[in-house]
Scaffold this motif. Structure first.
Motif, PDB file in Angstrom:
ATOM      1  N   PHE B  95     -78.426  31.675  19.155  1.00 21.14           N
ATOM      2  CA  PHE B  95     -79.059  31.403  17.859  1.00 21.14           C
ATOM      3  C   PHE B  95     -80.249  32.336  17.666  1.00 21.14           C
ATOM      4  O   PHE B  95     -81.066  32.501  18.579  1.00 21.14           O
ATOM      5  CB  PHE B  95     -79.552  29.944  17.802  1.00 21.14           C
ATOM      6  N   THR B  96     -80.360  32.899  16.480  1.00 18.53           N
ATOM      7  CA  THR B  96     -81.560  33.668  16.157  1.00 18.53           C
ATOM      8  C   THR B  96     -82.737  32.694  16.024  1.00 18.53           C
ATOM      9  O   THR B  96     -82.540  31.469  15.958  1.00 18.53           O
ATOM     10  CB  THR B  96     -81.401  34.400  14.815  1.00 18.53           C
ATOM     11  N   GLY B  97     -83.944  33.227  15.981  1.00 20.32           N
ATOM     12  CA  GLY B  97     -85.110  32.379  15.768  1.00 20.32           C
ATOM     13  C   GLY B  97     -84.953  31.557  14.497  1.00 20.32           C
ATOM     14  O   GLY B  97     -85.255  30.355  14.460  1.00 20.32           O
ATOM     15  N   SER B  98     -84.484  32.212  13.468  1.00 18.84           N
ATOM     16  CA  SER B  98     -84.275  31.536  12.185  1.00 18.84           C
ATOM     17  C   SER B  98     -83.266  30.398  12.329  1.00 18.84           C
ATOM     18  O   SER B  98     -83.513  29.268  11.886  1.00 18.84           O
ATOM     19  CB  SER B  98     -83.793  32.573  11.166  1.00 18.84           C
ATOM     20  N   GLN B  99     -82.145  30.655  12.974  1.00 21.19           N
ATOM     21  CA  GLN B  99     -81.125  29.623  13.146  1.00 21.19           C
ATOM     22  C   GLN B  99     -81.632  28.474  14.028  1.00 21.19           C
ATOM     23  O   GLN B  99     -81.226  27.331  13.855  1.00 21.19           O
ATOM     24  CB  GLN B  99     -79.866  30.230  13.784  1.00 21.19           C
ATOM     25  N   ALA B 100     -82.510  28.797  14.968  1.00 22.31           N
ATOM     26  CA  ALA B 100     -83.046  27.773  15.874  1.00 22.31           C
ATOM     27  C   ALA B 100     -84.158  26.963  15.217  1.00 22.31           C
ATOM     28  O   ALA B 100     -84.688  26.030  15.813  1.00 22.31           O
ATOM     29  CB  ALA B 100     -83.573  28.424  17.155  1.00 22.31           C
ATOM     30  N   GLY B 101     -84.528  27.346  13.994  1.00 21.45           N
ATOM     31  CA  GLY B 101     -85.539  26.573  13.270  1.00 21.45           C
ATOM     32  C   GLY B 101     -86.968  26.931  13.633  1.00 21.45           C
ATOM     33  O   GLY B 101     -87.879  26.108  13.499  1.00 21.45           O
ATOM     34  N   VAL B 102     -87.193  28.163  14.094  1.00 21.77           N
ATOM     35  CA  VAL B 102     -88.556  28.597  14.411  1.00 21.77           C
ATOM     36  C   VAL B 102     -89.188  29.116  13.108  1.00 21.77           C
ATOM     37  O   VAL B 102     -88.939  30.243  12.680  1.00 21.77           O
ATOM     38  CB  VAL B 102     -88.565  29.691  15.504  1.00 21.77           C
ATOM     39  N   ILE B 103     -89.982  28.258  12.487  1.00 20.77           N
ATOM     40  CA  ILE B 103     -90.580  28.553  11.183  1.00 20.77           C
ATOM     41  C   ILE B 103     -91.993  29.094  11.413  1.00 20.77           C
ATOM     42  O   ILE B 103     -92.778  28.486  12.157  1.00 20.77           O
ATOM     43  CB  ILE B 103     -90.677  27.277  10.324  1.00 20.77           C
ATOM     44  N   THR B 104     -92.311  30.206  10.789  1.00 22.27           N
ATOM     45  CA  THR B 104     -93.612  30.842  11.023  1.00 22.27           C
ATOM     46  C   THR B 104     -94.333  31.095   9.703  1.00 22.27           C
ATOM     47  O   THR B 104     -93.778  30.872   8.630  1.00 22.27           O
ATOM     48  CB  THR B 104     -93.435  32.208  11.725  1.00 22.27           C
ATOM     49  N   ASP B 105     -95.564  31.591   9.830  1.00 22.01           N
ATOM     50  CA  ASP B 105     -96.218  32.127   8.636  1.00 22.01           C
ATOM     51  C   ASP B 105     -95.642  33.523   8.382  1.00 22.01           C
ATOM     52  O   ASP B 105     -94.688  33.929   9.031  1.00 22.01           O
ATOM     53  CB  ASP B 105     -97.746  32.135   8.822  1.00 22.01           C
ATOM     54  N   ALA B 106     -96.211  34.239   7.427  1.00 25.35           N
ATOM     55  CA  ALA B 106     -95.607  35.508   7.005  1.00 25.35           C
ATOM     56  C   ALA B 106     -96.326  36.723   7.578  1.00 25.35           C
ATOM     57  O   ALA B 106     -96.168  37.831   7.080  1.00 25.35           O
ATOM     58  CB  ALA B 106     -95.574  35.585   5.477  1.00 25.35           C
ATOM     59  N   ILE B 132     -78.564  29.364  23.503  1.00 25.11           N
ATOM     60  CA  ILE B 132     -79.344  30.556  23.825  1.00 25.11           C
ATOM     61  C   ILE B 132     -80.121  30.924  22.565  1.00 25.11           C
ATOM     62  O   ILE B 132     -79.530  31.100  21.502  1.00 25.11           O
ATOM     63  CB  ILE B 132     -78.437  31.742  24.198  1.00 25.11           C
ATOM     64  N   VAL B 133     -81.433  31.027  22.688  1.00 26.38           N
ATOM     65  CA  VAL B 133     -82.262  31.287  21.512  1.00 26.38           C
ATOM     66  C   VAL B 133     -83.013  32.611  21.692  1.00 26.38           C
ATOM     67  O   VAL B 133     -83.546  32.887  22.771  1.00 26.38           O
ATOM     68  CB  VAL B 133     -83.278  30.146  21.299  1.00 26.38           C
ATOM     69  N   ALA B 134     -83.040  33.398  20.635  1.00 22.65           N
ATOM     70  CA  ALA B 134     -83.791  34.652  20.643  1.00 22.65           C
ATOM     71  C   ALA B 134     -85.276  34.348  20.703  1.00 22.65           C
ATOM     72  O   ALA B 134     -85.805  33.633  19.853  1.00 22.65           O
ATOM     73  CB  ALA B 134     -83.480  35.447  19.380  1.00 22.65           C
ATOM     74  N   VAL B 139     -88.708  32.834  11.252  1.00 20.65           N
ATOM     75  CA  VAL B 139     -88.489  33.152   9.843  1.00 20.65           C
ATOM     76  C   VAL B 139     -89.669  32.595   9.046  1.00 20.65           C
ATOM     77  O   VAL B 139     -90.132  31.483   9.299  1.00 20.65           O
ATOM     78  CB  VAL B 139     -87.131  32.598   9.352  1.00 20.65           C
ATOM     79  N   SER B 140     -90.158  33.392   8.123  1.00 19.08           N
ATOM     80  CA  SER B 140     -91.317  32.977   7.335  1.00 19.08           C
ATOM     81  C   SER B 140     -90.965  31.830   6.402  1.00 19.08           C
ATOM     82  O   SER B 140     -89.950  31.853   5.725  1.00 19.08           O
ATOM     83  CB  SER B 140     -91.820  34.168   6.514  1.00 19.08           C
ATOM     84  N   GLN B 141     -91.840  30.830   6.404  1.00 22.07           N
ATOM     85  CA  GLN B 141     -91.609  29.677   5.538  1.00 22.07           C
ATOM     86  C   GLN B 141     -91.657  30.074   4.069  1.00 22.07           C
ATOM     87  O   GLN B 141     -90.888  29.567   3.254  1.00 22.07           O
ATOM     88  CB  GLN B 141     -92.706  28.637   5.811  1.00 22.07           C
TER      89      GLN B 141
END
Lengths: 426, 426
Positions: B95-106, B132-134, B139-141
């Motif tokens: 899973f990419t960070g985005s797919q894994a739900g890793v939400i960030t600022d921009a 497996i997570v990157a 991904v920016s909220q």
């Protein structure tokens, strides 16, 4: 002015120097007043390198993970291309297939596009940016997993985006100046074709002309998107692939050429099932076994049975890579179907003549076959469509056959007018 | 059993062979009955190679595109690792960070995690797969663009996922067996530390111990996630980073060690602003100029002014990479602030002793400085926290200073008991 979609293949973005050159072309198009959407393949050999890496850890990598891996290739090229454009003072934003709204089914490695929702691309264009989109990839509607589109995937991405964005044109950049009447490496006086119809291009692609993939041409035909195939190394006009009406309209006094070009294909093998009982259902059983093994066969020929034995032979061609799988699948049928034996021949080639004018011109087949006979080429199989005649010949006679056909229909540079005006006396 | 999050750095997945070894460890953990989530960095030098490529087309690539580019690195390693696990008969999904739900600022290049919504990871675990997570990406909220977390990003991803998934432990795999009382390359008898508190680890990380990043330790401390730092090349227990109470509880008869370790850092430079008028607001103006230039300064020291001149010197340390930017920013202030001149010194090093026991043990500073004096090491700057004492010394005296401190507090292998029991007579 409208939207232009440009697609650059791996050889056009093979290294930093190539990428900078492509960036200049894109900026020039933008400065000419167009909104520009760019679809890009992975750099040079990246995809092959990634496949090699996968094979080092897994002989049969799962499709989901192989797609995840391979899509890294376009991610690299699109980001670097966006940077190169930025250096020229033009904002560019890169988007993955998923971000660009390329929605597919879940068939990893050969996904089909089922929808394109390019909202983020439209927003980028509205803000004056160039949009760079990863070719060859999308996201599954059902599983949300990343997919790849398989062969011809980047061309298909470009045409699909052009359709969804109502673009004026889809430009496919490659390393040659467009489509020729034959492969110039085989026929030195092969002529550049300025315009060709979708239908002819489809037959050319199906016959081995590798410059455009069948799938992308079919998508363009269905959505009436003009394709301009041209070189990323020159500013010459390439070949326009358009509706039949638009081919004819180009020169108002001209008729359409009877034969547009000669294509050849050395990627296939031939299998002959010898001594098949001439009964209802036998051919179907053979084809079913091949379909179950996921093999796409191309030409298929069945001879009339010899009356004395009531046995017939069935021959077909298929991608050489599938040869072993097909032989194994057929061998399992031997007792059920009761055929005598299988013959496998991978030293064959296919030569095809394609032309929409063929529909209304009798005698084309005779001219073609006479030319082959005069050149000493033996025909092993024959298959025809409304606008194509294909023959299978021995691998080492392909060049001779292509040249013979090219000359017989006067496709060479100097004699083109005669063909266009239909003056060859057929 | 519960969830185990494992993080493997770039050196643990540098090539196909390393990836296969890591895959075996993961499968062993899964077979032991744990649900396993793996966070992985890019293979070996991939990130550096991608940065090189970017610099070939753009001297200052835009952050959005650089992040898009760099995230290709983890995409490759995670997919290949998933394949390698699959080969061992265990399903794994990347899973990419985005797919894994890793939400960030921009903030491209140094995004902060603001939320983790690991629904797809939980679903994969529920279906028996390893996830497996990157690392290093999200991904920016707000913009939905791909972001990278900057330094220590993969460790932070691992701890953040461990917190969101309520994991039992976050295992950080590296190429050494954990944390040592000093760098074993400098101090041959440096001792392995079995347990250390978050607070001490934070000070060690801030003092140059590169094995864990500040940010990841802070995240673990806030969420009370035990970190187990260990080697991917052995099965030895590494170092547990835990709450202070859990450090002390480990050996019920033991007190906590007064000094846990000696850290050093050669990545900084020292700038001295000489002859600053000793007036209100002058130091603030200098620090403001550095902050505006996005420079994080570390230690800062201001001497009392010489009464005769009412001029003072302000010295500070900063990352060596920011030295030129800082000097340029400060030079612009010369007339406004009215200082005499700037001194730049990049041949300095920082040596720190860290220990929670320092709070209740007087005389530590005296012991430390006496040891440095005995070793002939000149102290250029001093800075202290509640559980750390740092000195800046000449670059070529760092090794001597580290060894002197290590010996003064009896941190070596043979004498450890004495320290733990507080028997050194301070």
């Amino acid at each position: 002015m409208g939207i232009v979609v440009q697609k650059y293949g791996g050889s056009s973005v093979a290294d930093a120097t190539s990428i900078k050159r492509v960036a200049q072309r894109i900026v020039a198009t933008k400065k000419a007043g167009h909104d520009v959407v760019v679809v890009v393949s992975a750099m040079g050999d990246t995809t092959d390198d990634l496949i090699d890496l996968a094979n080092q850890v897994a002989p049969l990598p799962p499709g989901r993970e192989l797609d995840m891996l391979l899509t890294a290739g376009e991610r690299i090229s699109m980001a670097v291309l966006a940077m190169a454009i930025g250096t020229l003072g033009q904002e560019a934003r890169s988007f993955t297939g998923s971000q660009a709204g390329v929605i597919t089914d879940a068939e990893h490695g050969k996904a089909k596009i089922i929808d394109v929702t390019p909202g983020r691309i439209e927003a980028a264009l509205a803000e004056g940016a160039v949009a760079i989109v990863a070719g060859f990839q999308g996201v599954s509607q059902t599983t949300k997993d990343i997919t790849t589109l398989g062969r011809g995937g980047s061309d298909t991405t470009a045409v699909a985006l052009a359709a969804a964005l109502h673009a004026d044109v889809c430009e496919i950049y490659t390393d040659v100046d467009g489509i020729f009447t034959a492969d110039p490496r085989i026929v030195p006086d092969a002529r550049h074709i300025p315009r060709i119809s979708y239908e002819e291009m489809l037959e050319m692609a199906a016959s081995g002309a590798k410059i455009l993939h069948l799938r992308c041409v079919e998508y363009a035909r269905r959505n009436d998107i003009p394709i301009h195939v041209r070189s990323s190394f020159s500013d010459k006009t390439g070949t326009w692939v358009v509706k039949t009406e638009d081919v004819i309209q180009e020169g108002s006094t001209m008729e359409q050429a009877i034969i547009s070009g000669v294509a050849h294909d050395r990627s296939e093998s031939k299998i002959t099932v010898v001594g098949v009982p001439d009964k209802v259902g036998e051919a179907a059983a053979i084809l079913r076994a091949l379909a179950d093994a996921q093999i796409n066969i191309d030409m298929i020929v069945q001879n009339v049975s010899a009356a004395a034995t009531a046995l017939t032979d069935i021959s077909f061609t298929l991608p050489r890579a599938d040869g072993q799988t097909a032989m194994t699948a057929l061998a399992r049928l031997k007792d059920d179907v009761g055929f005598e034996r299988l013959q496998y021949d991978d030293s064959v080639g296919k030569v095809s003549i394609v032309g929409a004018g063929m529909r209304s011109s009798p005698g084309i087949t005779a001219t073609f076959f006479q030319a082959l006979a005069d050149a000493g080429v033996n025909i092993e199989m024959i298959s025809t469509s409304e606008i194509r005649i294909s023959v299978v010949v021995s691998d080492n006679q392909v060049d001779a056959a292509v040249n013979a056909a090219h000359e017989a229909f006067n496709l060479g540079t100097d004699e083109v007018e005669a063909v266009v005006y239909g003056g060859t006396g057929r």
